[in-house]
Design a protein around this motif. Structure first.
Motif, PDB file in Angstrom:
ATOM      1  N   ARG A  78      66.090 -26.397   3.015  1.00  0.00           N
ATOM      2  CA  ARG A  78      67.405 -27.017   3.128  1.00  0.00           C
ATOM      3  C   ARG A  78      68.489 -25.965   3.312  1.00  0.00           C
ATOM      4  O   ARG A  78      69.454 -26.160   4.060  1.00  0.00           O
ATOM      5  N   ARG A 135      68.103 -23.048   4.760  1.00  0.00           N
ATOM      6  CA  ARG A 135      68.041 -22.564   6.149  1.00  0.00           C
ATOM      7  C   ARG A 135      68.658 -23.588   7.109  1.00  0.00           C
ATOM      8  O   ARG A 135      69.378 -23.212   8.046  1.00  0.00           O
ATOM      9  N   ARG A 136      68.357 -24.875   6.853  1.00  0.00           N
ATOM     10  CA  ARG A 136      68.946 -25.902   7.717  1.00  0.00           C
ATOM     11  C   ARG A 136      70.465 -25.922   7.597  1.00  0.00           C
ATOM     12  O   ARG A 136      71.182 -26.068   8.594  1.00  0.00           O
ATOM     13  N   CYS A 137      70.951 -25.759   6.350  1.00  0.00           N
ATOM     14  CA  CYS A 137      72.406 -25.734   6.171  1.00  0.00           C
ATOM     15  C   CYS A 137      73.019 -24.512   6.851  1.00  0.00           C
ATOM     16  O   CYS A 137      74.136 -24.595   7.382  1.00  0.00           O
ATOM     17  N   ARG A 195      72.794 -25.182  10.678  1.00  0.00           N
ATOM     18  CA  ARG A 195      73.503 -26.358  11.183  1.00  0.00           C
ATOM     19  C   ARG A 195      74.829 -26.005  11.848  1.00  0.00           C
ATOM     20  O   ARG A 195      75.116 -26.477  12.954  1.00  0.00           O
ATOM     21  N   THR A 211      74.035 -24.563  15.249  1.00  0.00           N
ATOM     22  CA  THR A 211      73.609 -25.576  16.214  1.00  0.00           C
ATOM     23  C   THR A 211      74.795 -26.401  16.692  1.00  0.00           C
ATOM     24  O   THR A 211      74.946 -26.666  17.900  1.00  0.00           O
TER      25      THR A 211
END
Length: 501
Positions: free
Chosen positions: A308, A310-312, A315, A318
């Motif tokens: 999470r 890494r995704r945050c 994000r 992206t």
């Protein structure tokens, strides 16, 4: 009738009628007894007849003397009997006697001559049935609850991941093995076991001392202080678990400075220790599950949190890339923006080439015009004219030598005077030069007196002196002014100063 006739009547009649003075009659075997004698006879008779009895009744007037003896009374709905339990037997009681508790007392009957009373000397005392035991338990629970020992606001949260866990239990039972096995499966932790008795005489005191002992461990000592304490034992009847209903255990758990999990008995068993603890576990295995999380679940949770994170972190990148691509699509093409400028640049480059070409052509034509006037005869004529002008200038060596001689003659008088102006020339005639250590000349006495060290320069060298070592010589009076136009005459015998010139 004579008075003495009364005493000579028949013996039976005299015994029945009595008399003023007691007399022993012939054949009388009922000698009078003293009070102590009859009390001792009664005591022996009662103790021989009732040397072992078991009485069931309700305790009343329970009192412990300073000597440790227990005094009470046993009663039912119709009668009451006093009882006493000596110190040794009172210390072995498995419960705390209180008024209103129905018990079965075992002992012997005896009398107390000092008060003409009979009583039972109790050797053992037990609660009369499970119902009476539950009544005693409820009474103790209500009293401790009124003190706030079971209040929910006193409950503390358990540490999420305790480094050291203290366990109060029997070291030989299956409970400690279940706890250790469950901890090893979930999250291996350091375990300190405080071995105690979990039932029987002295069990309650040992459990209470163990809980207080864990709280007394200081952080940073040779024995690590537990972050969590588990009080555990296996299942059993209410009599087997009674040690964990004792007031001493309940108060020790409530006063513990370390969070406590109570795991006494099976899921259906409940003790007062469970109410006082910060958390109740239905079984010892469940207590181990409450104490530590599952390490595999923690690893999975950490991995999920890392994903999470890494995704945050990615994000915004992206989203930024998507916004940039959308804006790039709205921007005009670079060729369209640069087309007008490129065309103007081509025009300027063409104008530059034409301008350079025209300028070179104009300069070439001007050069041809100048080159036409630069003929060889004309150059030779100009050189000849310049040569003639140089000859007429009159720059001969003799002219330079004459000017050098005039300058030398003008400098000669100065060279003759210059040696006479040397300040060290008078030193050859016996004068001395007074200077500071820095080399500055001193011309007055006051200036010399202000200096600490002086340097006196003679003809053959210098001498360093201290101003304080030189005696102060009074200055001579200033000479009277001479009449104008008359030169001063030197004193007789004074050396004449030579002429500087």
């Amino acid at each position: 009738m004579p008075s003495d006739q009364f005493f000579h009547d028949d013996d039976d009649d005299a015994y029945r009628s009595g008399g003023l003075v007691a007399k022993n009659t012939a054949g009388d075997n009922a000698a009078p007894l003293s009070i102590s004698e009859i009390s001792n006879l009664l005591k022996r008779t009662v103790e021989d007849r009732f040397g072992f009895v078991r009485l069931r009744g309700e305790l009343s007037g329970v009192k412990r003397a300073a000597s440790g003896h227990l005094y009470c009374a046993l009663k039912d709905d119709k009668a009451v009997i006093d009882g006493v339990m000596w110190k040794g037997g009172a210390q072995r009681l498995a419960f705390r006697p209180e008024d209103g508790v129905e018990v079965i007392a075992t002992g012997k009957l005896t009398t107390y001559p000092g008060r003409s009373k009979y009583q039972i000397v109790i050797e053992t005392m037990e609660i009369a049935g499970e119902g009476a035991l539950l009544a005693l338990l409820e009474k103790l629970r209500a009293r401790l609850a009124a003190e706030g020992l079971f209040a929910p606001e006193r409950k503390r949260p358990l540490p999420y991941l305790p480094q050291v866990i203290g366990v109060v239990t029997s070291p030989t039972g299956a409970v400690i093995r279940d706890i250790l096995h469950r901890l090893a499966d979930r999250f291996p932790s350091r375990v300190l076991v405080w071995p105690v008795l979990v039932q029987g005489e002295g069990a309650a005191a040992q459990v209470a001392n163990a809980v207080r002992g864990f709280s007394a461990i200081q952080p940073g000592g040779p024995v690590p202080r537990p972050d969590l304490v588990i009080v555990a034992r296996g299942g059993g009847s209410i009599e087997d678990l009674w040690s964990f209903n004792e007031e001493i255990v309940v108060r020790a758990v409530a006063e513990s400075t370390i969070p406590v999990i109570s795991a006494v008995g099976h899921e259906t068993d409940t003790t007062l220790c469970d109410h006082a603890a910060d958390r109740r576990a239905p079984t010892p295995t469940a207590a181990a599950e409450m104490a530590v999380p599952v390490r595999a679940e923690l690893s999975a949770q950490l991995a999920d949190l890392a994903m999470r994170k890494r995704r945050c972190a990615l994000r915004p990148v992206t989203l930024g890339r998507e916004r940039l691509e959308a804006r790039v699509q709205r921007l005009p093409k670079p060729e369209a923006i640069l087309a007008a400028k490129a065309q103007k640049l081509d025009e300027l480059a063409e104008r530059l080439r034409r301008g350079l070409r025209d300028e070179a052509r104009a300069k070439e034509q001007a050069l041809h015009k100048v080159a036409a006037s630069l003929s060889l005869p004309l150059l030779r004529h100009r050189v000849q004219v310049c040569d003639e002008r140089l000859g007429r200038a009159g720059l001969t060596p003799r002219l330079l030598e004459r000017r050098w001689a005039l300058a030398r003659d003008a400098l000669a008088p100065v060279n003759r005077v210059l040696p006479q102006l040397d300040p060290r020339l008078p030193l050859q005639r016996g004068y001395a030069l007074v200077k500071t250590t820095g080399g500055a000349a001193l011309t007055t006495r006051d200036a010399a007196a202000r200096e600490g060290d002086l340097v006196i320069e003679f003809r053959d060298g210098e001498l360093q002196v201290t101003a304080g070592d030189v005696a102060s010589v009074p200055s001579s009076p200033a000479p009277a002014p001479r009449p104008a136009g008359k030169p001063a005459r030197p004193a007789p015998g004074a050396p004449r100063q030579g002429d500087l010139f």
